[in-house]
Design a protein around this motif. Structure first.
Motif, PDB file in Angstrom:
ATOM      1  N   SER A  50       0.839  -1.203   0.000  1.00  0.00           N
ATOM      2  CA  SER A  50       0.000   0.000   0.000  1.00  0.00           C
ATOM      3  C   SER A  50       0.873   1.252   0.000  1.00  0.00           C
ATOM      4  CB  SER A  50      -0.934  -0.005   1.216  1.00  0.00           C
ATOM      5  OG  SER A  50      -0.189  -0.051   2.419  1.00  0.00           O
ATOM      6  N   LYS A  51       2.020   1.177   0.672  1.00  0.00           N
ATOM      7  CA  LYS A  51       2.962   2.305   0.671  1.00  0.00           C
ATOM      8  C   LYS A  51       3.462   2.604  -0.733  1.00  0.00           C
ATOM      9  CE  LYS A  51       7.127   1.514   2.171  1.00  0.00           C
ATOM     10  NZ  LYS A  51       8.281   1.247   3.073  1.00  0.00           N
ATOM     11  N   TYR A  52       3.627   1.552  -1.522  1.00  0.00           N
ATOM     12  CA  TYR A  52       4.134   1.715  -2.883  1.00  0.00           C
ATOM     13  C   TYR A  52       3.014   1.779  -3.928  1.00  0.00           C
ATOM     14  CZ  TYR A  52       8.740   0.570  -0.991  1.00  0.00           C
ATOM     15  OH  TYR A  52       9.921   0.568  -0.278  1.00  0.00           O
ATOM     16  N   GLU A  53       1.772   1.839  -3.474  1.00  0.00           N
ATOM     17  CA  GLU A  53       0.610   1.876  -4.370  1.00  0.00           C
ATOM     18  C   GLU A  53       0.588   0.676  -5.312  1.00  0.00           C
ATOM     19  OE1 GLU A  53       0.973   5.857  -6.096  1.00  0.00           O
ATOM     20  OE2 GLU A  53      -0.619   6.517  -4.743  1.00  0.00           O
ATOM     21  N   LEU A  54       0.877  -0.477  -4.726  1.00  0.00           N
ATOM     22  CA  LEU A  54       0.798  -1.740  -5.457  1.00  0.00           C
ATOM     23  C   LEU A  54      -0.182  -2.690  -4.774  1.00  0.00           C
ATOM     24  CD1 LEU A  54       4.600  -2.294  -6.226  1.00  0.00           C
ATOM     25  CD2 LEU A  54       2.831  -1.522  -7.821  1.00  0.00           C
ATOM     26  N   ASP A  55      -1.028  -2.140  -3.900  1.00  0.00           N
ATOM     27  CA  ASP A  55      -2.055  -2.936  -3.246  1.00  0.00           C
ATOM     28  C   ASP A  55      -3.250  -3.114  -4.188  1.00  0.00           C
ATOM     29  OD1 ASP A  55      -2.444  -0.123  -3.007  1.00  0.00           O
ATOM     30  OD2 ASP A  55      -3.992  -0.464  -1.503  1.00  0.00           O
ATOM     31  N   TYR A  56      -4.232  -3.877  -3.758  1.00  0.00           N
ATOM     32  CA  TYR A  56      -5.373  -4.162  -4.628  1.00  0.00           C
ATOM     33  C   TYR A  56      -6.120  -2.896  -5.018  1.00  0.00           C
ATOM     34  CZ  TYR A  56      -9.878  -6.002  -6.193  1.00  0.00           C
ATOM     35  OH  TYR A  56     -11.010  -6.271  -6.919  1.00  0.00           O
ATOM     36  N   GLY A  57      -6.341  -1.998  -4.061  1.00  0.00           N
ATOM     37  CA  GLY A  57      -7.069  -0.776  -4.363  1.00  0.00           C
ATOM     38  C   GLY A  57      -6.419   0.048  -5.455  1.00  0.00           C
ATOM     39  N   ALA A  58      -5.085   0.076  -5.466  1.00  0.00           N
ATOM     40  CA  ALA A  58      -4.370   0.853  -6.488  1.00  0.00           C
ATOM     41  C   ALA A  58      -4.334   0.112  -7.821  1.00  0.00           C
ATOM     42  CB  ALA A  58      -2.952   1.150  -6.004  1.00  0.00           C
ATOM     43  N   LEU A  59      -4.101  -1.186  -7.784  1.00  0.00           N
ATOM     44  CA  LEU A  59      -3.914  -1.927  -9.031  1.00  0.00           C
ATOM     45  C   LEU A  59      -5.226  -2.199  -9.762  1.00  0.00           C
ATOM     46  CD1 LEU A  59      -1.050  -4.422  -8.122  1.00  0.00           C
ATOM     47  CD2 LEU A  59      -0.910  -2.231  -9.307  1.00  0.00           C
ATOM     48  N   ARG A  60      -6.330  -2.267  -9.049  1.00  0.00           N
ATOM     49  CA  ARG A  60      -7.596  -2.494  -9.752  1.00  0.00           C
ATOM     50  C   ARG A  60      -7.979  -1.275 -10.598  1.00  0.00           C
ATOM     51  NH1 ARG A  60     -12.674  -2.568  -5.614  1.00  0.00           N
ATOM     52  NH2 ARG A  60     -13.604  -3.278  -7.572  1.00  0.00           N
ATOM     53  N   LYS A  61      -7.348  -0.130 -10.322  1.00  0.00           N
ATOM     54  CA  LYS A  61      -7.601   1.052 -11.152  1.00  0.00           C
ATOM     55  C   LYS A  61      -7.004   0.883 -12.541  1.00  0.00           C
ATOM     56  CE  LYS A  61      -7.706   4.174  -7.161  1.00  0.00           C
ATOM     57  NZ  LYS A  61      -7.010   5.298  -6.462  1.00  0.00           N
ATOM     58  N   VAL A  62      -5.900   0.144 -12.631  1.00  0.00           N
ATOM     59  CA  VAL A  62      -5.283  -0.082 -13.944  1.00  0.00           C
ATOM     60  C   VAL A  62      -5.773  -1.384 -14.572  1.00  0.00           C
ATOM     61  CG1 VAL A  62      -3.246   1.247 -13.312  1.00  0.00           C
ATOM     62  CG2 VAL A  62      -3.228  -1.232 -13.025  1.00  0.00           C
ATOM     63  N   LYS A  63      -6.391  -2.257 -13.763  1.00  0.00           N
ATOM     64  CA  LYS A  63      -6.911  -3.541 -14.250  1.00  0.00           C
ATOM     65  C   LYS A  63      -8.175  -3.862 -13.455  1.00  0.00           C
ATOM     66  CE  LYS A  63      -6.761  -7.539 -16.466  1.00  0.00           C
ATOM     67  NZ  LYS A  63      -6.993  -7.653 -17.925  1.00  0.00           N
ATOM     68  N   PRO A  64      -9.344  -3.352 -13.880  1.00  0.00           N
ATOM     69  CA  PRO A  64     -10.571  -3.488 -13.087  1.00  0.00           C
ATOM     70  C   PRO A  64     -10.984  -4.925 -12.800  1.00  0.00           C
ATOM     71  CG  PRO A  64     -10.833  -1.789 -14.753  1.00  0.00           C
ATOM     72  CD  PRO A  64      -9.540  -2.466 -15.054  1.00  0.00           C
ATOM     73  N   ASP A  65     -10.678  -5.867 -13.703  1.00  0.00           N
ATOM     74  CA  ASP A  65     -11.072  -7.258 -13.461  1.00  0.00           C
ATOM     75  C   ASP A  65      -9.914  -8.099 -12.915  1.00  0.00           C
ATOM     76  OD1 ASP A  65      -9.532  -7.320 -15.743  1.00  0.00           O
ATOM     77  OD2 ASP A  65     -10.886  -8.649 -16.866  1.00  0.00           O
ATOM     78  N   LEU A  66      -8.998  -7.427 -12.229  1.00  0.00           N
ATOM     79  CA  LEU A  66      -7.825  -8.108 -11.673  1.00  0.00           C
ATOM     80  C   LEU A  66      -8.222  -9.086 -10.566  1.00  0.00           C
ATOM     81  CD1 LEU A  66      -4.666  -8.255 -11.390  1.00  0.00           C
ATOM     82  CD2 LEU A  66      -4.889  -6.437  -9.663  1.00  0.00           C
ATOM     83  N   ILE A  67      -7.572 -10.241 -10.544  1.00  0.00           N
ATOM     84  CA  ILE A  67      -7.667 -11.186  -9.432  1.00  0.00           C
ATOM     85  C   ILE A  67      -6.400 -11.019  -8.605  1.00  0.00           C
ATOM     86  CG2 ILE A  67      -7.745 -13.618  -8.777  1.00  0.00           C
ATOM     87  CD1 ILE A  67      -9.266 -14.067 -11.461  1.00  0.00           C
ATOM     88  N   TYR A  68      -6.563 -10.598  -7.369  1.00  0.00           N
ATOM     89  CA  TYR A  68      -5.437 -10.216  -6.515  1.00  0.00           C
ATOM     90  C   TYR A  68      -5.448 -11.110  -5.278  1.00  0.00           C
ATOM     91  CZ  TYR A  68      -2.274  -6.879  -4.114  1.00  0.00           C
ATOM     92  OH  TYR A  68      -1.217  -6.260  -3.469  1.00  0.00           O
ATOM     93  N   VAL A  69      -4.383 -11.883  -5.107  1.00  0.00           N
ATOM     94  CA  VAL A  69      -4.269 -12.787  -3.966  1.00  0.00           C
ATOM     95  C   VAL A  69      -3.270 -12.211  -2.973  1.00  0.00           C
ATOM     96  CG1 VAL A  69      -3.752 -15.128  -3.212  1.00  0.00           C
ATOM     97  CG2 VAL A  69      -4.735 -14.744  -5.474  1.00  0.00           C
ATOM     98  N   SER A  70      -3.746 -11.964  -1.763  1.00  0.00           N
ATOM     99  CA  SER A  70      -2.901 -11.405  -0.719  1.00  0.00           C
ATOM    100  C   SER A  70      -2.856 -12.393   0.443  1.00  0.00           C
ATOM    101  CB  SER A  70      -3.468 -10.058  -0.250  1.00  0.00           C
ATOM    102  OG  SER A  70      -2.634  -9.483   0.730  1.00  0.00           O
ATOM    103  N   ALA A  71      -1.731 -13.099   0.583  1.00  0.00           N
ATOM    104  CA  ALA A  71      -1.591 -14.104   1.633  1.00  0.00           C
ATOM    105  C   ALA A  71      -0.836 -13.528   2.824  1.00  0.00           C
ATOM    106  CB  ALA A  71      -0.854 -15.331   1.094  1.00  0.00           C
ATOM    107  N   GLY A  81     -13.434  -8.960 -11.238  1.00  0.00           N
ATOM    108  CA  GLY A  81     -12.236  -9.474 -10.610  1.00  0.00           C
ATOM    109  C   GLY A  81     -12.508  -9.882  -9.179  1.00  0.00           C
ATOM    110  N   ALA A  82     -11.456 -10.071  -8.386  1.00  0.00           N
ATOM    111  CA  ALA A  82     -11.642 -10.505  -7.002  1.00  0.00           C
ATOM    112  C   ALA A  82     -10.418 -10.163  -6.173  1.00  0.00           C
ATOM    113  CB  ALA A  82     -11.902 -12.008  -6.939  1.00  0.00           C
ATOM    114  N   TYR A  83     -10.677  -9.906  -4.905  1.00  0.00           N
ATOM    115  CA  TYR A  83      -9.601  -9.741  -3.918  1.00  0.00           C
ATOM    116  C   TYR A  83      -9.664 -10.944  -2.990  1.00  0.00           C
ATOM    117  CZ  TYR A  83      -6.952  -7.999   0.082  1.00  0.00           C
ATOM    118  OH  TYR A  83      -6.039  -7.860   1.105  1.00  0.00           O
ATOM    119  N   ILE A  84      -8.619 -11.764  -2.985  1.00  0.00           N
ATOM    120  CA  ILE A  84      -8.580 -12.977  -2.174  1.00  0.00           C
ATOM    121  C   ILE A  84      -7.664 -12.741  -0.986  1.00  0.00           C
ATOM    122  CG2 ILE A  84      -7.967 -15.423  -2.130  1.00  0.00           C
ATOM    123  CD1 ILE A  84      -8.580 -15.506  -5.139  1.00  0.00           C
ATOM    124  N   ASP A  85      -8.250 -12.707   0.190  1.00  0.00           N
ATOM    125  CA  ASP A  85      -7.536 -12.506   1.451  1.00  0.00           C
ATOM    126  C   ASP A  85      -7.263 -13.893   2.032  1.00  0.00           C
ATOM    127  OD1 ASP A  85      -6.720 -12.014   4.039  1.00  0.00           O
ATOM    128  OD2 ASP A  85      -8.447 -10.786   4.593  1.00  0.00           O
TER     129      ASP A  85
END
Length: 389
Positions: free
Chosen positions: A95-116, A187-191
């Protein structure tokens, strides 16, 4: 690269250690193009020994310094033409580097983002640093080992099976999200919580507690519904054989193999209930019989007699086991190096024609020139200024 069910799917892999890399390796085995974001500034990427060669087969590697604004822009540009991001950084880093899901879904709205993470991205411990070895204790699994034993108790912590378990759940979540995206365009955010991934595989103990702890499930080497049953010492150093006699036919076969017709004729042992009531004595008889037996030969004898038995094997045994070798569980990726294959067969063939893990930055030219369209002078300039490291 491998062709398969995930052909035309691109993954940006920001993960490290075991769980994330193992998950993305399986995606690569199913045909996805996995681009691993690395940097020579981070020792976990420059040190490519230990598990690295077995966890990063069939991936591409690029070297980007994500602490630079230009490096982060390259990652965002790559995500914009990709499908999946997998990461396992501590909570605030991306999130500090603006590479979190909220930032990246702006450039790829249907992004699937897995955060383990260790215990999930929400809740009172969301910022807690965690390791799979310690989460095995947190999950309650270590408490199920049973009687204290220095060799056995260690298994509550090591090896870290929490990591590969999490990897399998990550892949399942990704496949579900891909199906959802195909149906809805979303897309989806997978926590993904490593703790929850581990706890989910303890249904028997959880159900037992929910019912008020009706029975002791920390049975160790005691199988309550079979007799004789357990893991018994055989002739030689650290040679063990597990067996389980669960029905009348198996009991008669065991008595014949053990040359104990007196046991077979004893009316007290003619039913499973009777044998279980005398379990302590029958286990002791099995232990005495096996103590001077060769584990390998006795395993073959018992199995051929219709009794399930399995010799305790070490990793070298597994590598040379005829069943494992016949199914190519550990395929060669080079003349001298094997990896762990996909744990299933498709039409008689194991999927995932794996190749060796890449050298750090080995695919910089392919990714930055062919995918992102940068020219040679631009790439050389980024290298000279420490953006590509």
């Amino acid at each position: 690269m491998t062709r398969g069910a995930l052909n035309n799917i691109r993954v940006v892999d920001l993960s490290w250690v075991v769980a994330g890399p193992m998950a993305t390796k399986m995606l690569a085995g199913m045909g996805a193009e996995v681009i691993k974001i690395e940097s020579s500034l981070r020792p976990e990427f420059t040190n490519r020994g230990h598990m690295f060669p077995a966890l990063n087969n069939s991936k591409r590697s690029v070297s980007i310094n994500l602490t630079t604004a230009e490096g982060r822009k390259l990652i965002r540009d790559l995500v914009a033409i990709s499908d999946i991001v997998v990461e396992n950084f501590s909570g605030r880093v991306l999130s500090k580097y603006e590479l979190d899901y909220g930032a990246l879904r702006k450039v790829k709205p249907d992004l699937i983002y897995v955060s383990a993470s260790g215990v999930g991205r929400t809740g009172p411990q969301k910022e807690m640093l965690a390791y799979g070895t310690l989460l095995q204790a947190y999950s309650g699994r270590a408490s199920l080992i049973g009687e204290p034993n220095p060799r056995l108790e260690r298994m509550g912590i090591l090896p870290a099976w929490t990591d590969p378990v999490t990897a399998f759940w990550e892949v399942l979540g990704i496949l579900s999200a891909l199906a959802h995206r195909q149906a809805t365009g979303e897309g989806a955010y997978i926590d993904q919580s490593m703790l929850e991934s581990t706890v989910s595989l303890l249904p028997e103990s959880l159900l037992n507690e929910a019912l008020g702890g009706v029975g002791d499930i920390t049975t160790g080497n005691h199988e309550p519904d079979a007799a004789p049953a357990g893991c018994f010492a055989c002739r030689g150093e650290d040679q063990w054989l597990a067996l389980s006699v669960r029905n009348d036919d198996e009991w008669r076969s065991f008595c014949k193999v053990a040359s104990r017709p007196d046991l077979s004729e004893n009316p007290a042992f003619r039913t499973r209930q009777g044998r279980c009531a005398a379990k302590e004595m029958l286990d002791r008889i099995a232990a005495d019989w096996l103590r001077d037996k060769d584990a390998r030969a006795t395993e073959e004898l018992l199995v051929s007699s219709g009794i399930f038995a399995a010799r305790s094997r070490n990793i070298l045994d597994l590598l040379n086991d005829p069943v494992i070798r016949s199914r190519d569980v550990f395929p060669l990726v080079s003349p001298t190096l094997r990896t762990i294959g996909m744990p299933w067969m498709e039409d008689g063939k194991r999927p995932g024609d794996f190749v060796e893990s890449p050298e750090l930055g080995a695919d910089n030219d392919y990714v930055f020139q062919e995918i992102l369209g940068l020219g040679r002078p631009e790439i050389d300039d980024l290298v000279s200024r420490g953006v590509l490291t």
